[in-house]
Scaffold this active site. Structure first.
Site, short mmCIF file in Angstrom:
data_model
loop_
_atom_site.label_atom_id
_atom_site.label_comp_id
_atom_site.label_asym_id
_atom_site.label_seq_id
_atom_site.Cartn_x
_atom_site.Cartn_y
_atom_site.Cartn_z
N GLU A 181 -6.80 -2.37 4.71
CA GLU A 181 -6.63 -1.04 5.30
C GLU A 181 -5.34 -1.01 6.11
O GLU A 181 -4.83 -2.06 6.53
CB GLU A 181 -7.82 -0.69 6.20
CG GLU A 181 -9.01 -0.17 5.43
CD GLU A 181 -10.15 0.31 6.33
OE1 GLU A 181 -10.09 0.10 7.55
OE2 GLU A 181 -11.10 0.88 5.78
N HIS B 38 -8.12 12.39 12.85
CA HIS B 38 -7.92 12.06 11.44
C HIS B 38 -7.22 13.25 10.80
O HIS B 38 -7.64 14.39 11.00
CB HIS B 38 -9.27 11.80 10.76
CG HIS B 38 -9.11 11.12 9.44
ND1 HIS B 38 -8.64 11.76 8.33
CD2 HIS B 38 -9.32 9.84 9.06
CE1 HIS B 38 -8.59 10.91 7.32
NE2 HIS B 38 -8.99 9.73 7.74
N ARG C 233 -1.05 7.70 10.44
CA ARG C 233 -2.07 8.73 10.63
C ARG C 233 -1.73 9.74 11.74
O ARG C 233 -1.85 10.96 11.55
CB ARG C 233 -3.38 8.02 10.97
CG ARG C 233 -4.59 8.86 10.93
CD ARG C 233 -5.79 8.05 11.37
NE ARG C 233 -6.43 7.35 10.26
CZ ARG C 233 -7.63 6.80 10.34
NH1 ARG C 233 -8.32 6.85 11.45
NH2 ARG C 233 -8.15 6.18 9.31
N HIS D 5 -11.68 12.33 15.80
CA HIS D 5 -12.35 11.27 15.05
C HIS D 5 -12.89 10.17 15.95
O HIS D 5 -14.01 9.69 15.76
CB HIS D 5 -11.34 10.70 14.07
CG HIS D 5 -11.92 9.73 13.08
ND1 HIS D 5 -13.03 10.01 12.33
CD2 HIS D 5 -11.52 8.48 12.72
CE1 HIS D 5 -13.30 8.98 11.54
NE2 HIS D 5 -12.41 8.03 11.77
N GLU E 90 -18.73 3.22 21.37
CA GLU E 90 -17.65 4.20 21.57
C GLU E 90 -17.67 4.82 22.96
O GLU E 90 -16.65 5.30 23.45
CB GLU E 90 -17.72 5.28 20.48
CG GLU E 90 -16.41 6.03 20.33
CD GLU E 90 -16.35 6.91 19.10
OE1 GLU E 90 -17.04 6.61 18.09
OE2 GLU E 90 -15.62 7.92 19.14
N ARG F 25 -6.78 2.94 17.98
CA ARG F 25 -7.72 2.02 17.33
C ARG F 25 -7.21 1.55 15.98
O ARG F 25 -6.74 2.35 15.18
CB ARG F 25 -9.04 2.75 17.14
CG ARG F 25 -10.05 2.01 16.31
CD ARG F 25 -11.26 2.88 16.07
NE ARG F 25 -10.98 3.92 15.10
CZ ARG F 25 -11.68 4.11 13.97
NH1 ARG F 25 -12.70 3.34 13.70
NH2 ARG F 25 -11.39 5.08 13.14
N SER G 187 -14.05 -0.43 15.10
CA SER G 187 -14.99 0.21 16.03
C SER G 187 -16.44 -0.19 15.78
O SER G 187 -17.18 -0.48 16.73
CB SER G 187 -14.84 1.72 16.03
OG SER G 187 -14.62 2.20 14.75
C1 LIG Z 1 -17.03 9.89 9.45
C2 LIG Z 1 -16.77 8.62 10.22
C3 LIG Z 1 -16.32 7.49 9.55
C4 LIG Z 1 -16.11 6.30 10.26
N1 LIG Z 1 -15.74 5.17 9.58
C5 LIG Z 1 -15.64 4.00 10.26
C6 LIG Z 1 -15.40 2.77 9.57
O1 LIG Z 1 -15.27 2.74 8.35
N2 LIG Z 1 -15.32 1.63 10.30
C7 LIG Z 1 -15.46 1.60 11.66
O2 LIG Z 1 -15.36 0.54 12.27
N3 LIG Z 1 -15.70 2.76 12.34
C8 LIG Z 1 -15.80 3.94 11.67
N4 LIG Z 1 -16.07 5.08 12.36
C9 LIG Z 1 -16.27 5.00 13.83
C10 LIG Z 1 -17.63 4.40 14.13
O3 LIG Z 1 -18.57 4.88 13.21
C11 LIG Z 1 -18.09 4.79 15.54
O4 LIG Z 1 -17.11 4.49 16.47
C12 LIG Z 1 -19.34 3.98 15.91
O5 LIG Z 1 -20.30 4.12 14.90
C13 LIG Z 1 -19.92 4.44 17.25
O6 LIG Z 1 -21.17 3.82 17.40
P1 LIG Z 1 -22.01 3.97 18.74
O7 LIG Z 1 -23.22 3.13 18.56
O8 LIG Z 1 -21.14 3.72 19.89
O9 LIG Z 1 -22.38 5.51 18.79
P2 LIG Z 1 -23.18 6.42 17.71
O10 LIG Z 1 -23.36 5.72 16.42
O11 LIG Z 1 -22.48 7.72 17.68
O12 LIG Z 1 -24.59 6.58 18.39
C14 LIG Z 1 -24.76 7.33 19.56
C15 LIG Z 1 -26.24 7.44 19.86
O13 LIG Z 1 -26.42 8.00 21.15
C16 LIG Z 1 -27.39 9.03 21.10
N5 LIG Z 1 -27.15 9.97 22.20
C17 LIG Z 1 -25.99 10.61 22.52
N6 LIG Z 1 -26.16 11.38 23.61
C18 LIG Z 1 -27.46 11.20 24.00
C19 LIG Z 1 -28.25 11.72 25.05
N7 LIG Z 1 -27.75 12.58 25.95
N8 LIG Z 1 -29.54 11.35 25.13
C20 LIG Z 1 -30.08 10.49 24.22
N9 LIG Z 1 -29.37 9.95 23.21
C21 LIG Z 1 -28.08 10.31 23.10
C22 LIG Z 1 -27.21 9.62 19.71
O14 LIG Z 1 -28.34 10.33 19.31
C23 LIG Z 1 -26.99 8.34 18.89
O15 LIG Z 1 -28.21 7.72 18.61
C24 LIG Z 1 -16.29 6.27 11.67
C25 LIG Z 1 -16.72 7.41 12.34
C26 LIG Z 1 -16.97 8.58 11.64
C27 LIG Z 1 -17.45 9.77 12.39
#
Ligand SMILES: Cc1cc2nc3c(=O)[nH]c(=O)nc-3n(C[C@H](O)[C@H](O)[C@H](O)COP(=O)(O)OP(=O)(O)OC[C@H]3O[C@@H](n4cnc5c(N)ncnc54)[C@H](O)[C@@H]3O)c2cc1C
Length: 549
Positions: free
Chosen positions: A130, A245, A291, A352, A376, A387, A392
């Protein structure tokens, strides 16, 4: 402006609130929350609160993959170097090293747990390449890597006797006592409030993309966790660094759908709605510029033509080349009546990823005893100002596990001693009322954020955005869940504007047309803390970690 933020999002305390004593409280169940929960459950009982229905999260949307130096010609040190380069001078070397060196072992563990990563015929990982990576190091499961990982972590969590997963809970506020975080106040789908009292609280609520309306993120990625932590007194760093993005298609249902950069790599060109190709005038690398450059080029075209999207045109390519390389995109857009072999794709830049967040150390600990932040929502220093692709999910897995283990072992040199039964009512201060609730808050907020703090920023626009946000409430009544969400989201938006206004330079994901150059004197972190003036701290030299401030 931020100094006037009230301590609680709730303008009044809920009249009836159950009190429940839990071990480790995890808020959020994406890759970070689930990793933290599984690690903490090695020793303690864990309660996970999650807003929606599992596996809904940004993690489940992640497509491309996870970076790990698994190729015999690669090494974690190369991974470190690539990450530092992408981070534009603001990465924390210790955090990046933790990320890169933990990665290969973690990927092997995930594979052993059943994540069906792509393999070569000789059973070695089939690693992708990538942008920004000097080696092939992306492990993946087709174009749905996040979902595959989440399904395995979720199965583990569901089967774990010490983990309780609670869906449909909205967390509104963190609770503290005597300077340490002791849990959270949350409401279930039926409107019943509970005070969860925890020995350790792990925030894993994800990013902020949905503040911008136009986003690749799920609609609940509103930075609520960052707002809660900030109100409780946590340090929040580098909020100005939002990655956009360049090419996201908005489905008929209003969801963002990523159109991979490979579409431009295969020869796709960007045009205005009147058919003019504009990128070559913006940058000699045209559609293949990095990007953030392509994003700004599109944004400039949108402003010039007063439209909200441009066209990504693949129609000059042979149809079978398009369907061969982009079967998922072809199929998804056909559902909306767009045949990408004959019709250009409407796209626009979309929010993004957030590089900043709640500031942590190498085990996810924040400056508040008892509070950890992972994924995140956190700012570990891994990403700096920008990033590197596929770092991530890895950050979620690496730091989620570290935080979970430490949170469950409070006696191992960590900052969160156990708390005896707190006296809630006496410790809750009199609460201030906020301003008015804006019923169309999502649209208002998105318009303000795109105008002021999108890919192209200017001091006057940022100041205008701040003023506009003042009409939005940052408090709400306990019986108004949507207003609570709005209030938390508005505070997160304010934090982005405040940091973006503070940083008078352009770097990584932050571009200001009034300060278009990167300036050495700004090679540090913006830091916001409730009741304190915004500051620039820890002008970074490699290896100095957070010690500089
Ligand atoms: C379309 C897309 C493609 C991506 N592709 C990649 C990739 O290929 N590789 C990579 O490394 N990263 C990628 N990313 C980034 C990566 O997916 C995210 O940075 C990562 O998944 C974040 O994970 P997290 O566990 O921190 O949060 P999340 O997976 O967003 O989870 C957050 C959680 O918190 C909960 N929550 C939020 N607020 C509250 C509240 N007030 N009360 C209770 N619960 C709450 C939500 O319900 C959820 O369960 C991508 C992101 C997107 C959107």
């Amino acid at each position: 402006m931020m100094g006037q933020t009230p301590r609680y999002v709730l303008a009044t305390q809920p009249r009836v609130a159950r009190v429940e004593r839990v071990g480790v409280l995890v808020i959020g169940a994406g890759a970070a929350g689930l990793s933290a929960a599984l690690a903490a459950a090695e020793r303690m009982d864990v309660t996970v609160l999650v807003r929606g229905a599992l596996p809904e999260s940004n993690s489940a949307l992640a497509q491309g993959g996870i970076a790990a130096a698994l190729d015999p010609h690669d090494s974690p040190q190369f991974h470190v170097e690539d990450t530092l380069l992408a981070g534009a001078g603001l990465c924390d070397l210790d955090a990046v090293s933790a990320l890169a060196y933990d990665a290969p072992g973690l990927m092997r563990e995930l594979a052993a747990l059943g994540v069906p990563f792509a393999r070569q015929p000789n059973h070695q990982f089939d690693l992708g390449l990538e942008g920004g990576h000097s080696q092939r190091r992306i492990v993946r499961v087709g174009d749905a890597t996040g979902l595959a990982v989440i399904q395995v972590l979720l199965a583990q969590a569901r089967a774990h006797p010490r983990i309780r997963l609670c869906e449909g809970w909205q967390v509104a506020d963190l609770l503290d006592l005597g300077g340490q975080v002791i849990g959270a106040l949350a409401v279930d789908a039926a409107g019943r409030w509970t005070r969860f009292l925890a020995d350790a609280t792990i925030l894993a609520t994800g990013g902020v993309g949905a503040l911008y309306g136009v986003t690749s993120n799920q609609s609940t990625a509103l930075g609520e966790g960052i707002a809660m932590a900030y109100r409780a007194g946590a340090e929040v760093a580098d909020m100005e660094f939002v990655q956009f993005h360049p090419t996201v298609y908005r489905t008929k249902a209003g969801q963002g759908f990523l159109i991979t950069e490979a579409a431009r790599g295969e020869g796709g060109v960007l045009r205005t709605l009147t058919g003019d190709r504009f990128m070559p005038d913006y940058d000699p690398r045209a559609e293949l510029a990095p990007r953030d450059v392509v994003t700004r080029g599109i944004y400039a075209a949108l402003r010039r033509t007063h439209t909200d999207h441009v066209l990504l045109d693949l129609t000059h390519l042979p149809p079978d080349q398009i369907t061969h390389h982009f079967p998922t995109i072809h199929a998804r857009l056909l559902q909306d009546g767009i045949d990408i072999t004959t019709t250009p794709i409407p796209v626009a830049p979309a929010a993004h990823y957030l590089m900043g967040g709640v500031r942590t150390d190498l085990v996810g600990a924040t400056n508040l005893p008892g509070l950890y932040a992972v994924g995140e929502v956190s700012c570990t220093g891994v990403h700096g100002a920008n990033r590197l692709a596929s770092n991530s999910l890895l950050e979620c897995l690496v730091f989620g596990r570290r935080a979970g283990r430490v949170a469950a072992h409070q006696d191992l040199g960590v900052r969160a001693p156990l708390v005896a039964t707190p006296r809630w009512e006496r410790d809750l201060p009199a609460l201030e009322r906020g301003d008015t609730f804006v019923p169309m808050w999502r649209d208002h907020l998105a318009a303000i954020m795109l105008d002021a703090a999108g890919p192209l920023r200017h001091g006057s626009g940022l100041a205008r955005g701040q003023t506009a946000l003042l009409q939005h409430s940052i408090q709400a009544d306990p019986d108004q869940p949507d207003a609570i969400t709005a209030a938390n989201a508005t505070l997160a938006a304010r934090l982005i504007l405040e940091s973006a206004l503070l940083r008078q330079e352009s770097r990584g994901g932050h571009f200001r047309s009034d300060f278009p150059q990167t300036r050495e004197e700004w090679q540090g972190h913006t830091l916001l803390q409730r009741g304190q003036p915004p500051q620039l701290v820890g002008v970074i030299a490699p290896g100095m970690a957070h010690a500089a401030d």
